[in-house]
Write a protein that holds these residues in place. Structure first.
Motif, PDB file in Angstrom:
ATOM      1  N   ASN A  92       7.640   2.133   0.209  1.00  0.00           N
ATOM      2  CA  ASN A  92       8.696   1.958   1.197  1.00  0.00           C
ATOM      3  C   ASN A  92       9.596   3.182   1.266  1.00  0.00           C
ATOM      4  O   ASN A  92       9.773   3.888   0.286  1.00  0.00           O
ATOM      5  CB  ASN A  92       9.551   0.740   0.843  1.00  0.00           C
TER       6      ASN A  92
ATOM      7  N   GLN B 271      11.430  -6.964   0.272  1.00  0.00           N
ATOM      8  CA  GLN B 271      10.331  -6.362  -0.483  1.00  0.00           C
ATOM      9  C   GLN B 271       9.136  -7.282  -0.677  1.00  0.00           C
ATOM     10  O   GLN B 271       8.540  -7.291  -1.757  1.00  0.00           O
ATOM     11  CB  GLN B 271      10.826  -5.917  -1.861  1.00  0.00           C
TER      12      GLN B 271
ATOM     13  N   MET C 274       0.846  -1.179   0.000  1.00  0.00           N
ATOM     14  CA  MET C 274       0.000   0.000   0.000  1.00  0.00           C
ATOM     15  C   MET C 274       0.897   1.251   0.000  1.00  0.00           C
ATOM     16  O   MET C 274       1.082   1.878  -1.012  1.00  0.00           O
ATOM     17  CB  MET C 274      -0.879   0.003   1.240  1.00  0.00           C
ATOM     18  N   SER C 275       1.489   1.581   1.160  1.00  0.00           N
ATOM     19  CA  SER C 275       2.345   2.767   1.226  1.00  0.00           C
ATOM     20  C   SER C 275       3.751   2.425   0.737  1.00  0.00           C
ATOM     21  O   SER C 275       4.302   1.389   1.092  1.00  0.00           O
ATOM     22  CB  SER C 275       2.412   3.283   2.662  1.00  0.00           C
TER      23      SER C 275
ATOM     24  N   ILE D 104      16.350 -19.696   1.534  1.00  0.00           N
ATOM     25  CA  ILE D 104      15.025 -19.710   0.915  1.00  0.00           C
ATOM     26  C   ILE D 104      14.680 -21.161   0.613  1.00  0.00           C
ATOM     27  O   ILE D 104      15.413 -21.832  -0.121  1.00  0.00           O
ATOM     28  CB  ILE D 104      14.995 -18.887  -0.380  1.00  0.00           C
TER      29      ILE D 104
ATOM     30  N   SER E 299       7.736  -7.767  -5.825  1.00  0.00           N
ATOM     31  CA  SER E 299       8.757  -8.807  -5.750  1.00  0.00           C
ATOM     32  C   SER E 299       8.193 -10.187  -6.055  1.00  0.00           C
ATOM     33  O   SER E 299       8.926 -11.157  -6.160  1.00  0.00           O
ATOM     34  CB  SER E 299       9.371  -8.821  -4.356  1.00  0.00           C
ATOM     35  N   MET E 300       6.878 -10.271  -6.174  1.00  0.00           N
ATOM     36  CA  MET E 300       6.213 -11.562  -6.395  1.00  0.00           C
ATOM     37  C   MET E 300       6.587 -12.559  -5.305  1.00  0.00           C
ATOM     38  O   MET E 300       6.803 -13.732  -5.556  1.00  0.00           O
ATOM     39  CB  MET E 300       6.593 -12.130  -7.781  1.00  0.00           C
ATOM     40  N   THR E 301       6.691 -12.031  -4.134  1.00  0.00           N
ATOM     41  CA  THR E 301       7.144 -12.798  -2.993  1.00  0.00           C
ATOM     42  C   THR E 301       6.240 -12.524  -1.796  1.00  0.00           C
ATOM     43  O   THR E 301       5.831 -11.391  -1.571  1.00  0.00           O
ATOM     44  CB  THR E 301       8.594 -12.349  -2.662  1.00  0.00           C
TER      45      THR E 301
ATOM     46  N   ILE F 102       8.355 -17.092   1.202  1.00  0.00           N
ATOM     47  CA  ILE F 102       9.661 -17.153   1.869  1.00  0.00           C
ATOM     48  C   ILE F 102       9.402 -17.388   3.345  1.00  0.00           C
ATOM     49  O   ILE F 102       8.727 -16.584   4.000  1.00  0.00           O
ATOM     50  CB  ILE F 102      10.451 -15.849   1.679  1.00  0.00           C
TER      51      ILE F 102
ATOM     52  N   LEU G 243      12.188  -9.721   5.924  1.00  0.00           N
ATOM     53  CA  LEU G 243      11.206  -9.891   4.857  1.00  0.00           C
ATOM     54  C   LEU G 243      10.921  -8.572   4.162  1.00  0.00           C
ATOM     55  O   LEU G 243      10.778  -8.504   2.947  1.00  0.00           O
ATOM     56  CB  LEU G 243       9.909 -10.483   5.426  1.00  0.00           C
ATOM     57  N   ILE G 244      10.836  -7.522   4.949  1.00  0.00           N
ATOM     58  CA  ILE G 244      10.569  -6.207   4.376  1.00  0.00           C
ATOM     59  C   ILE G 244      11.722  -5.772   3.489  1.00  0.00           C
ATOM     60  O   ILE G 244      11.522  -5.216   2.418  1.00  0.00           O
ATOM     61  CB  ILE G 244      10.309  -5.183   5.494  1.00  0.00           C
TER      62      ILE G 244
ATOM     63  N   GLN H 195       6.063 -16.522  -4.717  1.00  0.00           N
ATOM     64  CA  GLN H 195       6.831 -17.492  -3.961  1.00  0.00           C
ATOM     65  C   GLN H 195       6.830 -17.152  -2.491  1.00  0.00           C
ATOM     66  O   GLN H 195       7.087 -15.997  -2.118  1.00  0.00           O
ATOM     67  CB  GLN H 195       8.264 -17.534  -4.482  1.00  0.00           C
TER      68      GLN H 195
ATOM     69  N   GLU I  31      14.225   0.421   5.900  1.00  0.00           N
ATOM     70  CA  GLU I  31      14.867  -0.880   5.709  1.00  0.00           C
ATOM     71  C   GLU I  31      15.422  -0.888   4.295  1.00  0.00           C
ATOM     72  O   GLU I  31      14.696  -0.594   3.349  1.00  0.00           O
ATOM     73  CB  GLU I  31      13.850  -2.023   5.857  1.00  0.00           C
TER      74      GLU I  31
ATOM     75  N   ARG J 275      16.004 -15.731  -8.439  1.00  0.00           N
ATOM     76  CA  ARG J 275      16.161 -14.935  -7.216  1.00  0.00           C
ATOM     77  C   ARG J 275      17.624 -14.695  -6.891  1.00  0.00           C
ATOM     78  O   ARG J 275      17.956 -14.211  -5.823  1.00  0.00           O
ATOM     79  CB  ARG J 275      15.458 -15.620  -6.051  1.00  0.00           C
TER      80      ARG J 275
ATOM     81  N   SER K 245      -0.031  -4.089   8.744  1.00  0.00           N
ATOM     82  CA  SER K 245      -1.219  -4.248   7.907  1.00  0.00           C
ATOM     83  C   SER K 245      -1.455  -3.027   7.032  1.00  0.00           C
ATOM     84  O   SER K 245      -2.250  -3.083   6.100  1.00  0.00           O
ATOM     85  CB  SER K 245      -2.448  -4.512   8.774  1.00  0.00           C
ATOM     86  N   GLU K 246      -0.771  -1.950   7.325  1.00  0.00           N
ATOM     87  CA  GLU K 246      -0.933  -0.764   6.483  1.00  0.00           C
ATOM     88  C   GLU K 246       0.070  -0.725   5.349  1.00  0.00           C
ATOM     89  O   GLU K 246      -0.067   0.058   4.421  1.00  0.00           O
ATOM     90  CB  GLU K 246      -0.819   0.492   7.343  1.00  0.00           C
ATOM     91  N   ARG K 247       1.085  -1.561   5.476  1.00  0.00           N
ATOM     92  CA  ARG K 247       2.087  -1.606   4.412  1.00  0.00           C
ATOM     93  C   ARG K 247       1.637  -2.505   3.275  1.00  0.00           C
ATOM     94  O   ARG K 247       1.850  -2.195   2.108  1.00  0.00           O
ATOM     95  CB  ARG K 247       3.415  -2.151   4.939  1.00  0.00           C
ATOM     96  N   PHE K 248       1.110  -3.664   3.647  1.00  0.00           N
ATOM     97  CA  PHE K 248       0.744  -4.653   2.619  1.00  0.00           C
ATOM     98  C   PHE K 248      -0.292  -5.610   3.180  1.00  0.00           C
ATOM     99  O   PHE K 248      -0.538  -5.631   4.386  1.00  0.00           O
ATOM    100  CB  PHE K 248       1.978  -5.409   2.137  1.00  0.00           C
ATOM    101  N   PRO K 249      -0.894  -6.416   2.302  1.00  0.00           N
ATOM    102  CA  PRO K 249      -1.856  -7.416   2.767  1.00  0.00           C
ATOM    103  C   PRO K 249      -1.233  -8.308   3.839  1.00  0.00           C
ATOM    104  O   PRO K 249      -0.086  -8.744   3.711  1.00  0.00           O
ATOM    105  CB  PRO K 249      -2.166  -8.207   1.497  1.00  0.00           C
TER     106      PRO K 249
ATOM    107  N   ASN L 170      16.530  -1.820   0.618  1.00  0.00           N
ATOM    108  CA  ASN L 170      15.904  -2.662  -0.396  1.00  0.00           C
ATOM    109  C   ASN L 170      16.894  -3.726  -0.863  1.00  0.00           C
ATOM    110  O   ASN L 170      17.854  -3.439  -1.564  1.00  0.00           O
ATOM    111  CB  ASN L 170      15.472  -1.781  -1.562  1.00  0.00           C
TER     112      ASN L 170
ATOM    113  N   GLN M 176      20.350 -15.438   4.090  1.00  0.00           N
ATOM    114  CA  GLN M 176      19.042 -15.984   4.393  1.00  0.00           C
ATOM    115  C   GLN M 176      18.730 -17.181   3.526  1.00  0.00           C
ATOM    116  O   GLN M 176      18.914 -17.145   2.306  1.00  0.00           O
ATOM    117  CB  GLN M 176      17.965 -14.926   4.180  1.00  0.00           C
TER     118      GLN M 176
END
Lengths: 334, 334
Positions: free
Chosen positions: A4, B118, A1-2, A96, B62-64, B96, B114-115, B94, A49, A117, B138-142, A51, A94
């Motif tokens: 980064n 992305q 939504m917002s 995956i 990021s499709m992640t 993670i 995780l953030i 995908q 954070e 990735r 919850s305001e950043r993403f689903p 990217n 990390q």
DNA sequence: TTGTACGCGTTATCAT
DNA sequence: ATGATAACGCGTACAA
């Protein structure tokens, strides 16, 4: 939504250039304490954070290691995965995890996803990827193969001596006086299943016992296989005083089938498993099982790939197995 | 080791511009069949895989999807994880997986990781992250919260009615004629543990049975807790004809302790677990347990976040639990 | 000590 | 139909 928060945003708010912010983030020298102070403040407020994609792009490293496991819900692979997780924690790298489902097809596409990735290295747990592909992968980046032996890739393979393990498990039963030892084998297309079967045979031979084909059932490494094995023997009237199962899950199934038939463990039949899953210490009765240091293997795999990622060499030791003797085995009374 | 193949490389070899290659890769129209043919050929030869970091950078996606689990090796979370895995397969997204270890500290840094990567969405399994942080996330993403209830975030929570589940499990024992039902509770800082305890109490109350504190043992959701619970009761001379454990792992431990004491299940004591892990169908005897559709929950979480990722609304249904009655419970004979 | 500018691999918007 | 080119966010060599 917002969107980064980016370095740019911070630079703007703090009233400095983006390179200054970057320098502070990578704690490079040559920055006025005041600016550093100010920038750090802004970062805290905005909740920045970095990217990872952008960093990966410019640095050419994703700080990510792919782990190809076969079954995300198998207790076997999970112990290894836990070791890997611990091995990477605090290193900046990390893991995956992706799933191969024991299908070369799925494995290949899972690996492709990892390559997209930009993983810096790869750990493969078991699986059926053709050796040729494994060779190709090993030329792209550091590769660790757990529980697999590939000619030419010896330095990548973390081997467990399944043959030796099965030999020892069977000998344990032999030493307890058992002569008619049944075996629940694993899927014959799995190398470890075949080796465990070989170890069983070899131990019998060395003890001067003729191999009896009717005492072997080919299972699929799951609980129902254990049930079917026992049922098949009982139905056919095959006699045995002990069972060696190629993994714990099949031993659990066998245990249940014996219970239903009123056959006691270990009074009537001794039972030995393989893998020594955490649950085996608490099964009824606690199961004698061949212990593989799964957690440690995962940890070692992580550590090894970590050092290779820094271009340092390091050998992978052969993994030793030890029998965890519990209450499911006892002397055979003739 | 060897640099990855890029669009640039392909363009050079195929003798076209990078935009043409890009177009072909995203099968956009307006390309000569011949060029398409040629480029596809080169791609096949060179083994190109798009750089997900670069794609993510420019696309802003990021499709992640991040999945915060607590214990990568817990059979409980693994069933959910497997569902999530299946739910995402073939969608281009995908998952993670990262670990929180039930520590708010670890969870926070795992989420930060995780953030940085992305993630486009986040699934959190249990955990102890402060509600305030969950609101911020919850305001950043689903965001999907499995097994947690946070006021104000109802649309994110996938709830299982633990109170109801425990109530039904206890009532099952009551209906079998049991009056002295012991309870092995979970960690009291876990909401589900508390709710299960409440359900147990409520069922007793509704049956007109006085609550007896000595019949409750506070465990830690693992096998040793079950052993300690039984040992504590037996040592103190507490009488009971049934045990309701707040999860299956503690039930396994209790089962073993009873066995060692020569107390039979279900002849002397009935035993009920919670979670209905896959292994419970094969334990000795097969364990009566409250079934939560863990796999389906994971799958549903994945599907839900997937639709929300496309800006579509969708409700999360309440998850129903059902008792799997097996052989560890039977009528109490007075 | 600090800021500017370039490049990482890709997509998307322009001209051509 | 195709090819330059500008972003995306970051690190860094270089200039100031």
């Amino acid at each position: 939504m917002s969107r980064n928060v980016t370095i740019k945003d911070i630079a703007k708010v703090a009233g400095v250039s983006i390179s200054t912010v970057s320098r502070i983030l990578n704690n490079a020298p040559l920055v006025t304490p005041e600016k550093r102070q100010k920038v750090l403040e802004v970062i805290g407020q905005l909740g920045y954070e970095p990217n990872a994609s952008a960093q990966g792009l410019v640095r050419g490293k994703s700080m990510t290691v792919g782990v190809l496991t076969q079954d995300i819900a198998s207790p076997f692979y999970n112990e290894v995965a836990r070791g890997i997780d611990v091995g990477f924690s605090g290193t900046g790298y990390q893991p995956i995890f992706v799933n191969g489902h024991w299908e070369a097809q799925d494995e290949a596409s899972a690996v492709a996803a990892l390559i997209r990735r930009q993983v810096d290295g790869l750990i493969i747990l078991g699986g059926r990827l053709p050796e040729q592909q494994l060779h190709a992968l090993s030329e792209r980046f550091p590769l660790i193969l757990v529980g697999r032996y590939v000619p030419g890739l010896e330095h990548c393979c973390m081997r467990v001596d399944d043959l030796q393990g099965a030999y020892l498990a069977t000998r344990h039963l032999l030493e307890l006086g058992h002569r008619r030892i049944a075996h629940i084998a694993g899927i014959t297309s799995h190398r470890d299943a075949v080796e465990r079967f070989e170890g069983y045979r070899m131990a019998l031979t060395d003890a001067g016992i003729d191999f009896d084909e009717s005492l072997v059932y080919e299972g699929e490494f799951d609980e129902p296989s254990g049930i079917l094995a026992v049922e098949s023997w009982v139905t056919k009237g095959v006699h045995f005083s002990a069972i060696f199962a190629a993994n714990d899950q099949m031993a659990y199934g066998a245990r249940l089938a014996l219970y239903r038939r009123g056959i006691r463990v270990p009074e009537d039949v001794s039972l030995v498993g393989y893998d020594d899953l955490p649950a085996s210490s608490f099964s009824l009765p606690p199961l004698t099982s061949m212990h593989q240091p799964l957690f440690e293997m995962g940890e070692l795999a992580a550590q090894t790939i970590l050092t290779r990622l820094q271009d340092q060499d390091c050998e992978i030791p052969q993994i030793a197995v030890t029998l965890s003797v519990r209450e499911s085995t006892r002397y055979h009374r003739r």
